[in-house]
Design an enzyme around this catalytic site. Sequence first.
Site, PDB file in Angstrom:
ATOM      1  N   ARG A  15       1.350   1.501  -2.262  1.00 62.51           N
ATOM      2  CA  ARG A  15       0.770   0.449  -3.085  1.00 62.51           C
ATOM      3  C   ARG A  15      -0.461   0.871  -3.884  1.00 62.51           C
ATOM      4  O   ARG A  15      -0.894   0.122  -4.764  1.00 62.51           O
ATOM      5  CB  ARG A  15       0.415  -0.756  -2.201  1.00 62.51           C
ATOM      6  CG  ARG A  15       1.616  -1.372  -1.508  1.00 62.51           C
ATOM      7  CD  ARG A  15       2.661  -1.844  -2.505  1.00 62.51           C
ATOM      8  NE  ARG A  15       3.782  -2.496  -1.830  1.00 62.51           N
ATOM      9  CZ  ARG A  15       4.801  -3.095  -2.466  1.00 62.51           C
ATOM     10  NH1 ARG A  15       4.839  -3.097  -3.783  1.00 62.51           N
ATOM     11  NH2 ARG A  15       5.767  -3.659  -1.782  1.00 62.51           N
ATOM     12  N   ARG A  46      -2.192   4.546  10.997  1.00 64.63           N
ATOM     13  CA  ARG A  46      -1.026   5.145  10.348  1.00 64.63           C
ATOM     14  C   ARG A  46      -0.376   4.180   9.372  1.00 64.63           C
ATOM     15  O   ARG A  46      -0.036   4.553   8.243  1.00 64.63           O
ATOM     16  CB  ARG A  46      -0.006   5.577  11.404  1.00 64.63           C
ATOM     17  CG  ARG A  46       1.261   6.187  10.811  1.00 64.63           C
ATOM     18  CD  ARG A  46       2.233   6.607  11.899  1.00 64.63           C
ATOM     19  NE  ARG A  46       3.400   7.274  11.347  1.00 64.63           N
ATOM     20  CZ  ARG A  46       4.355   7.829  12.086  1.00 64.63           C
ATOM     21  NH1 ARG A  46       4.275   7.805  13.411  1.00 64.63           N
ATOM     22  NH2 ARG A  46       5.392   8.406  11.500  1.00 64.63           N
ATOM     23  N   ARG A  85       6.115 -28.226  -2.487  1.00 68.63           N
ATOM     24  CA  ARG A  85       5.605 -26.896  -2.830  1.00 68.63           C
ATOM     25  C   ARG A  85       6.650 -26.048  -3.555  1.00 68.63           C
ATOM     26  O   ARG A  85       6.322 -25.004  -4.115  1.00 68.63           O
ATOM     27  CB  ARG A  85       5.123 -26.166  -1.575  1.00 68.63           C
ATOM     28  CG  ARG A  85       6.201 -25.904  -0.543  1.00 68.63           C
ATOM     29  CD  ARG A  85       5.652 -25.232   0.698  1.00 68.63           C
ATOM     30  NE  ARG A  85       6.636 -25.236   1.779  1.00 68.63           N
ATOM     31  CZ  ARG A  85       6.463 -24.620   2.944  1.00 68.63           C
ATOM     32  NH1 ARG A  85       5.346 -23.965   3.176  1.00 68.63           N
ATOM     33  NH2 ARG A  85       7.390 -24.679   3.881  1.00 68.63           N
ATOM     34  N   ASN A 133      -2.452  -0.608  11.941  1.00 72.52           N
ATOM     35  CA  ASN A 133      -3.001   0.529  12.649  1.00 72.52           C
ATOM     36  C   ASN A 133      -3.313   1.604  11.611  1.00 72.52           C
ATOM     37  O   ASN A 133      -2.969   1.463  10.433  1.00 72.52           O
ATOM     38  CB  ASN A 133      -2.075   1.016  13.771  1.00 72.52           C
ATOM     39  CG  ASN A 133      -0.742   1.549  13.272  1.00 72.52           C
ATOM     40  OD1 ASN A 133      -0.689   2.424  12.408  1.00 72.52           O
ATOM     41  ND2 ASN A 133       0.345   1.030  13.832  1.00 72.52           N
TER      42      ASN A 133
END
Length: 241
Positions: A198, A189, A171, A187
């Site tokens: 992002r 937050r 690989r 979660n």
Amino acid sequence: MDPLFRVEVLSQTPDPERVIWLAMHQDYSLGFVGQDSRTPTNYGEAVVRHLLEGDRGHYGPLEHPQITFAVGYFPHVVMQQARTHRVGVSFDVQSFRYTGQQILDLGSDPDRIEQIFYVPASVKEGKAMTRQGIRSVAPEAFGIVLDQYCSQALAYRRLVEDCGVPPEDARCVLGMGIRQHFVVSFNCRSLMHFLDLRAKADAQREIRELCDLIWPHFEAWCPHVAAWYRKHRWGKARLAP
């Protein structure tokens, strides 16, 4: 957006804004706050009002609800970027040590190349939006990318089938464009933290598209928190909460 990109919800905390309200209420309540504690009918609005509005920054109660996504067909580079987020985030990632058969099969069927490897949108569209502005991409780039992917698949097959190289070593010839699935849990937050970094305009296009696919699930899951986030933070490149 690449038509193969997908995000599905595997699991989520039911009624997350009620959980957030109960956690917030315990901070100030003299008595015990439990599952049977009474909550106001507008607890979602109360969460936003008491925790988020006016840049209060009381984010702790938002760490209790969890949501888990299955993310599919994004290039390895997106997984690498996403996995830099570790606080309140958990990952399980498809391993090419065990899933290389798709590459072996591709070696004799090059028409399937784009199902296994991702061709960047900039290459297909002939232009790229970079931090320095719009840049033209030559038409021959598409052929160069496909040729490189075919070479990677062929090298992988020769190493495994002809040379006895184990998949975990073979690989190494695969590049950042191979499509890779992963499961990720946030979660509430940490999900906002991820979107802060992002979904902003100068993030790489593909991870912004991951955010675009996550967004409707966040909106359906935590509607009042998501509405506040959309208005005050989405795409604004503010410091993460």
